[in-house]
Design a protein around this motif. Structure first.
Motif, PDB file in Angstrom:
ATOM      1  N   ALA A   1       0.819  -1.212   0.000  1.00 21.93           N
ATOM      2  CA  ALA A   1       0.000   0.000   0.000  1.00 21.93           C
ATOM      3  C   ALA A   1       0.853   1.262   0.000  1.00 21.93           C
ATOM      4  CB  ALA A   1      -0.939  -0.010   1.203  1.00 21.93           C
TER       5      ALA A   1
ATOM      6  N   PRO B   1      -6.199   0.720  -8.636  1.00 22.73           N
ATOM      7  CA  PRO B   1      -6.652   1.389  -7.416  1.00 22.73           C
ATOM      8  C   PRO B   1      -7.216   2.786  -7.675  1.00 22.73           C
ATOM      9  CG  PRO B   1      -4.452   0.470  -7.122  1.00 22.73           C
ATOM     10  CD  PRO B   1      -4.770   0.376  -8.577  1.00 22.73           C
TER      11      PRO B   1
ATOM     12  N   GLU C   1     -11.177   1.015  -9.766  1.00 25.72           N
ATOM     13  CA  GLU C   1     -11.904   1.131  -8.503  1.00 25.72           C
ATOM     14  C   GLU C   1     -12.774   2.385  -8.515  1.00 25.72           C
ATOM     15  OE1 GLU C   1      -9.341  -1.089  -5.028  1.00 25.72           O
ATOM     16  OE2 GLU C   1      -9.163   1.075  -5.187  1.00 25.72           O
TER      17      GLU C   1
ATOM     18  N   SER D   1      -6.693   5.363  -6.115  1.00 26.05           N
ATOM     19  CA  SER D   1      -5.684   6.387  -5.839  1.00 26.05           C
ATOM     20  C   SER D   1      -4.893   6.796  -7.088  1.00 26.05           C
ATOM     21  CB  SER D   1      -4.714   5.876  -4.773  1.00 26.05           C
ATOM     22  OG  SER D   1      -4.139   4.646  -5.189  1.00 26.05           O
TER      23      SER D   1
ATOM     24  N   ALA E   1      -5.098  -3.261  -0.127  1.00 26.21           N
ATOM     25  CA  ALA E   1      -6.197  -2.347   0.194  1.00 26.21           C
ATOM     26  C   ALA E   1      -5.623  -1.010   0.649  1.00 26.21           C
ATOM     27  CB  ALA E   1      -7.064  -2.945   1.284  1.00 26.21           C
ATOM     28  N   ASP E   2      -6.339   0.050   0.361  1.00 28.54           N
ATOM     29  CA  ASP E   2      -5.915   1.406   0.705  1.00 28.54           C
ATOM     30  C   ASP E   2      -4.577   1.780   0.059  1.00 28.54           C
ATOM     31  OD1 ASP E   2      -8.204   1.872   2.263  1.00 28.54           O
ATOM     32  OD2 ASP E   2      -7.266   0.895   3.987  1.00 28.54           O
ATOM     33  N   SER E   3      -4.383   1.326  -1.163  1.00 29.75           N
ATOM     34  CA  SER E   3      -3.165   1.639  -1.909  1.00 29.75           C
ATOM     35  C   SER E   3      -2.983   3.142  -2.030  1.00 29.75           C
ATOM     36  CB  SER E   3      -3.256   1.025  -3.314  1.00 29.75           C
ATOM     37  OG  SER E   3      -2.141   1.410  -4.094  1.00 29.75           O
ATOM     38  N   SER E   4      -1.740   3.596  -1.947  1.00 29.80           N
ATOM     39  CA  SER E   4      -1.433   5.008  -2.153  1.00 29.80           C
ATOM     40  C   SER E   4      -0.784   5.232  -3.520  1.00 29.80           C
ATOM     41  CB  SER E   4      -0.538   5.537  -1.028  1.00 29.80           C
ATOM     42  OG  SER E   4       0.648   4.779  -0.947  1.00 29.80           O
TER      43      SER E   4
END
Length: 189
Positions: free
Chosen positions: A3, A49, A72, A51, A25-28
């Motif tokens: 992430a 993602p 996403e 992001s 999950a919650d990749s930056s």
């Protein structure tokens, strides 16, 4: 991919046997650089993602096993870059994210079995050869599209129907846009 990764560099996984890519999950991740997955002929699907805001040219070019691409929900991506999916010969459908304003040159060129695509109302520019040599059977051009580049749908031999949404702001249709589309029998402007 952890992430914490924010950028994947140019040609990072180019021409590898990579068949699976999983972003935590919650990749930056915000940037996928030029050709990062180009020529990954075993890659079958990917979830990009939310992001990600930059997806550069030739990103998945020549990924001949790529069947499914999912963006996403909530992505900030605004451009489908030049040749981003060109030569993805088993990609059958894709939904372009709702913030995208530009579909770049040759973005889906050579996606020979691409039969379904959803272009959001945010798109204002379809680049030259963007859908050349695809398997599209029909296409709806949103009212927001002002420019369709040269040869955008050239050689889309299965294209039967083209519709322009009511209130179209189209100002430019480039040369040869529907050239060699032998099945085309209906355009609703």
């Amino acid at each position: 991919i952890p992430a914490s990764v924010q950028t994947i560099g140019r040609n990072t996984f180019r021409d590898t046997s990579l068949n699976t890519v999983t972003f935590k999950a919650d990749s930056s991740l915000n940037t996928l650089n030029y050709g990062a997955f180009k020529g990954c002929t075993a890659l079958t699907s990917i979830i990009i993602p939310k992001s990600v805001v930059v997806a550069s040219q030739y990103l998945f070019n020549g990924c001949t096993a790529l069947q499914t691409v999912t963006f996403e929900e909530g992505t900030g991506l605004t451009t489908i870059s030049e040749a981003m999916f060109s030569g993805c010969t088993v990609l059958t459908s894709i939904t372009i994210p709702p913030n995208v304003t530009t579909i770049g040159k040759a973005a889906f060129s050579g996606c020979t079995v691409l039969t379904s695509i959803t272009i959001p109302a945010s798109v204002n520019n379809i680049g030259e050869t963007a859908f050349q040599s695809t398997g599209l059977t029909s296409i709806t051009i949103p009212a927001s599209v002002a420019t369709i580049g040269n040869y955008a749908f050239n050689l889309a031999g299965s294209l039967i129907d083209v519709s322009f949404t009511t209130g179209s702001t189209l100002t430019t249709i480039g040369q040869g846009v529907f050239k060699n589309d032998a099945s085309l029998n209906s355009i609703n402007i």
